[in-house]
Enzyme design. Structure first.
Site, PDB file in Angstrom:
ATOM      1  N   LYS A   1      -1.310   2.508  11.664  1.00 46.13           N
ATOM      2  CA  LYS A   1      -1.632   3.288  10.459  1.00 46.13           C
ATOM      3  C   LYS A   1      -1.486   2.421   9.206  1.00 46.13           C
ATOM      4  CE  LYS A   1       3.126   4.846  10.530  1.00 46.13           C
ATOM      5  NZ  LYS A   1       4.033   5.710  11.282  1.00 46.13           N
TER       6      LYS A   1
ATOM      7  N   ARG B   1       9.593  17.169  10.255  1.00 45.99           N
ATOM      8  CA  ARG B   1       8.277  16.863   9.686  1.00 45.99           C
ATOM      9  C   ARG B   1       7.254  17.572  10.574  1.00 45.99           C
ATOM     10  NH1 ARG B   1       6.827  10.536   8.768  1.00 45.99           N
ATOM     11  NH2 ARG B   1       6.480  10.712  10.997  1.00 45.99           N
TER      12      ARG B   1
ATOM     13  N   TYR C   1       9.333  -9.434 -20.611  1.00 40.41           N
ATOM     14  CA  TYR C   1       9.393  -8.136 -21.295  1.00 40.41           C
ATOM     15  C   TYR C   1      10.813  -7.593 -21.343  1.00 40.41           C
ATOM     16  CZ  TYR C   1       4.303  -7.865 -20.758  1.00 40.41           C
ATOM     17  OH  TYR C   1       2.965  -8.094 -20.809  1.00 40.41           O
TER      18      TYR C   1
ATOM     19  N   MET D   1       2.938  -7.891 -14.429  1.00 37.76           N
ATOM     20  CA  MET D   1       1.846  -7.449 -13.554  1.00 37.76           C
ATOM     21  C   MET D   1       1.234  -8.604 -12.750  1.00 37.76           C
ATOM     22  SD  MET D   1      -1.617  -5.290 -14.446  1.00 37.76           S
ATOM     23  CE  MET D   1      -0.780  -3.914 -15.201  1.00 37.76           C
TER      24      MET D   1
END
Ligand SMILES: *Cc1c(COP(=O)(O)O)cnc(C)c1O
Length: 397
Positions: A55, A153, A283, A331
């Site tokens: 998956k 689940r 940053y 980023m």
């Protein structure tokens, strides 16, 4: 090493029809995938079917290449999360049964027939719906019944399982092909896992009409096989992470299973520069240098899958040595301290986020810990900007 000479570039990469050299990539060793598979199979009894869980783009390794290699290497079946993923496998090769592990929505049902897929059924409502659909198609549908033994689940809660078995018995067009459950803490809690096994088997044994020899009975994920009982009723395992060479739980059967990681995450140094004591980095100015430093700006950031929590915390390999990440990951770029390297770093140098350089290694587990997450999530989080490049069978013999 120039990856383009040793590895074949993935054809799944969009917006990159060129031969521009890579600045951030994932290297995937398909021969090691095959060796891992063979090693896992060799440690399981012969009668156990191997269901390869692929998956989420084969855990980020690339569905196309991973599945093709697993088919060639001898897996018995595949399991995926949904019908789109299953349809992709059908395009790669026919003949392998495919289990859809997720729920099938009503508007997806017809594709089960089109692609010859095995759905997971957890509720009586699903049995009724799919039986009606199969009747309309005039085609019986194989399905696996799932029992919830503590995962909370999918699956019917084990105490109510009898009703679901009854519904299967009455549904003429649904053919019970398998029964399974899923472990909630196989990598942490062997006792709870044994308890889940016990109530799973009890739920099955209560049903006297089951043709057990004709059914696929499975529970084990990678960590599950640490408590696997070879003499038991199980005749299949569902393996994801372990086939990619990541060991979730290093005991028991894993002691004999030899696997190697097949995934490496790499980039290159953009520039190297000097900064004085007291300069601030990235940053938010979360890092102020405490010495005159040499820093390398690496050409990968969270836009590629370098998690923000690695800021001021993670490390990378450059020139075969560990170098700490300084300040916030951005980023497209990550800032690294290369002051202490004996051999000076240079623009273009390879950078390893996950994987090996000489004898140095950063394992996926360590990287995941820095990111406060789990190996599965890291593999799924390397973004589509990052080409997957593959070692081919020819190149590795
Ligand atoms: C993902 C998944 C697996 C495989 O788990 P690993 O820990 O990666 O081996 C098996 N079964 C189900 C139901 C899953 O969702």
């Amino acid at each position: 090493m120039d990856p383009s000479s040793t590895y074949r570039r993935s054809n799944r990469v969009v917006n990159d029809p060129t031969n521009i050299p890579l600045r951030c990539w994932a290297e995937i060793d398909l021969a090691a995938l095959e060796r891992n598979l063979i090693s896992i199979q060799a440690n399981l009894p012969d009668r156990i079917k191997y269901i390869a869980v692929v998956k989420a783009d084969a855990y980020g390794h690339g569905m196309q290449q991973t599945v093709a290699r697993l088919m060639q290497a001898g897996v018995d079946m595949f399991a995926v999360a949904n019908i789109v993923e299953a349809a992709n496998i059908r395009e790669i090769g026919t003949g392998w049964p495919i289990i859809v592990l997720g729920a099938t929505l009503e508007n997806e049902e017809s594709f089960l027939f089109e692609y010859d897929l095995i759905p997971t059924i957890s509720t009586i409502e699903e049995v009724i719906r799919l039986n009606a659909k199969a009747k309309a198609f005039g085609k019986p549908l194989k399905a696996h019944l799932k029992i919830d033994t503590g995962m909370g689940r999918l699956g019917i809660w084990h105490e109510y399982a009898d009703e679901l078995f009854d519904a299967f018995k009455q549904a003429e067009f649904i053919q019970l092909d398998g029964i399974y459950t899923h472990f909630a803490a196989a990598d942490q809690d062997p006792d709870f896992t044994r308890y889940q096994r016990k109530i799973f088997l009890e739920s099955i044994k209560r049903i006297d009409w089951l043709p057990l020899n004709e059914l696929l009975i499975h529970a084990d994920n990678s960590a599950g096989i640490t408590t696997f009982a070879p003499e038991s009723v199980y005749n299949a395992v569902r393996i994801g992470l372990l086939q990619f060479g990541i060991r979730p739980y290093p005991t028991s059967i894993f002691a004999q299973v030899e696997t190697t990681p097949i995934f490496q995450f790499k980039s290159r140094v953009g520039i190297v520069k000097n900064l004085p004591n007291g300069a601030s980095i990235s940053y938010g100015r979360t890092r102020i240098l405490e010495r005159d430093s040499k820093i390398a700006i690496v050409c990968a950031g969270y836009g590629d899958g370098v998690p923000l929590p690695l800021s001021n915390r993670g490390e990378v390999l450059i020139k075969g040595k560990r170098c700490p990440i300084l300040g916030r990951v951005t980023m497209d770029q990550t800032i690294v301290d290369v002051t202490d390297l004996e051999e000076p770093a240079q623009s273009g140098d390879p950078v390893t986020f996950i994987g090996r350089q000489g004898i140095a290694e950063i394992e996926l587990k360590e990287f995941s810990d820095w990111a406060n997450t789990i190996s599965w999530e890291v593999l799924c989080s390397v973004t589509k900007r990052v080409p997957r490049v593959y070692r081919t069978a020819i190149q590795t013999g």
